[in-house]
Design an enzyme around this catalytic site. Structure first.
Site, PDB file in Angstrom:
ATOM      1  N   GLU A   1      -7.208   6.479  10.000  1.00  0.00           N
ATOM      2  CA  GLU A   1      -7.793   7.693  11.447  1.00  0.00           C
ATOM      3  C   GLU A   1      -6.500   8.571  11.356  1.00  0.00           C
ATOM      4  O   GLU A   1      -6.973  10.042  11.626  1.00  0.00           O
ATOM      5  CB  GLU A   1      -7.502   7.297  12.580  1.00  0.00           C
ATOM      6  CG  GLU A   1      -8.810   5.548  12.968  1.00  0.00           C
ATOM      7  CD  GLU A   1      -8.389   4.432  12.331  1.00  0.00           C
ATOM      8  OE1 GLU A   1      -7.526   4.342  10.943  1.00  0.00           O
ATOM      9  OE2 GLU A   1      -9.191   3.076  12.025  1.00  0.00           O
TER      10      GLU A   1
ATOM     11  N   TYR B   1     -12.049  28.171   0.385  1.00  0.00           N
ATOM     12  CA  TYR B   1     -12.052  26.775   0.406  1.00  0.00           C
ATOM     13  C   TYR B   1     -10.990  25.960  -1.053  1.00  0.00           C
ATOM     14  O   TYR B   1     -10.684  25.177  -0.510  1.00  0.00           O
ATOM     15  CB  TYR B   1     -13.575  26.051  -0.124  1.00  0.00           C
ATOM     16  CG  TYR B   1     -14.207  26.527  -1.377  1.00  0.00           C
ATOM     17  CD1 TYR B   1     -13.883  26.555  -2.998  1.00  0.00           C
ATOM     18  CD2 TYR B   1     -15.761  27.936  -1.115  1.00  0.00           C
ATOM     19  CE1 TYR B   1     -14.351  26.726  -3.701  1.00  0.00           C
ATOM     20  CE2 TYR B   1     -16.186  28.165  -2.123  1.00  0.00           C
ATOM     21  CZ  TYR B   1     -15.600  27.699  -3.786  1.00  0.00           C
ATOM     22  OH  TYR B   1     -16.522  28.813  -4.494  1.00  0.00           O
TER      23      TYR B   1
ATOM     24  N   LYS C   1     -11.419   4.954   2.197  1.00  0.00           N
ATOM     25  CA  LYS C   1     -11.114   3.994   1.155  1.00  0.00           C
ATOM     26  C   LYS C   1     -11.058   3.563   0.661  1.00  0.00           C
ATOM     27  O   LYS C   1     -11.951   2.478   1.200  1.00  0.00           O
ATOM     28  CB  LYS C   1      -9.746   3.404   2.421  1.00  0.00           C
ATOM     29  CG  LYS C   1      -8.811   3.152   1.762  1.00  0.00           C
ATOM     30  CD  LYS C   1      -7.476   2.060   2.833  1.00  0.00           C
ATOM     31  CE  LYS C   1      -6.838   1.620   2.043  1.00  0.00           C
ATOM     32  NZ  LYS C   1      -5.588   1.518   3.735  1.00  0.00           N
TER      33      LYS C   1
ATOM     34  N   GLU D   1       0.522  -0.930  -0.164  1.00  0.00           N
ATOM     35  CA  GLU D   1      -0.049   0.506  -0.150  1.00  0.00           C
ATOM     36  C   GLU D   1       0.809   1.652  -0.327  1.00  0.00           C
ATOM     37  O   GLU D   1       1.091   2.116  -0.740  1.00  0.00           O
ATOM     38  CB  GLU D   1      -1.059  -0.170   1.461  1.00  0.00           C
ATOM     39  CG  GLU D   1      -2.103  -0.921   1.219  1.00  0.00           C
ATOM     40  CD  GLU D   1      -3.254  -0.553   2.757  1.00  0.00           C
ATOM     41  OE1 GLU D   1      -4.010  -0.729   2.504  1.00  0.00           O
ATOM     42  OE2 GLU D   1      -2.338  -0.903   3.555  1.00  0.00           O
TER      43      GLU D   1
END
Length: 120
Positions: free
Chosen positions: A73, A53, A99, A21
């Site tokens: 997290e 933004y 994800k 990954e």
């Protein structure tokens, strides 16, 4: 309270517990909800009275694409901390990191982590 929401921002990052990954990377989606007063910019129509933004997008992009985290997290926490630190007009932020293709053999659309943090 008023909100600015950036939805389904797409980034390519190298986050995950498994070495492949970190090496190969994958797409991540990020939603950010910013809670802040919008009455002043609503009256003034001036960018300097609100949170830009577009700038928020690039700050999130730099974190997602520029750093590596084992856990989404931790990625979400880093995004929330950065936005609250840099934009003192934000009272509260909610960050969702999605994800879409976790690397294990189960059939579902992905994993989402959502955190909510407030200005200290």
């Amino acid at each position: 309270m008023d909100k600015i929401t950036l939805s389904r921002m797409q980034f390519f990052g190298n986050h995950g517990v498994f070495p492949e990954e970190n090496k190969l990377g994958q797409r991540f989606y990020v939603d950010v909800e910013l809670v802040l007063p919008l009455d002043k910019p609503g009256r003034s129509d001036a960018l300097e009275d609100t949170v830009n933004y577009g700038e928020v997008f690039f700050r999130v992009k730099d974190i997602v694409e520029g750093k590596t985290f084992k856990l989404i997290e931790a990625l979400a926490e880093n995004i929330a901390s950065e936005l609250l630190h840099h934009y003192t007009s934000i009272n509260e932020v909610t960050v969702r990191v999605i994800k879409p293709h976790p690397p294990f053999a189960v059939l579902f659309d992905g994993v989402t982590v959502e955190i909510n943090r407030k200005q200290a």
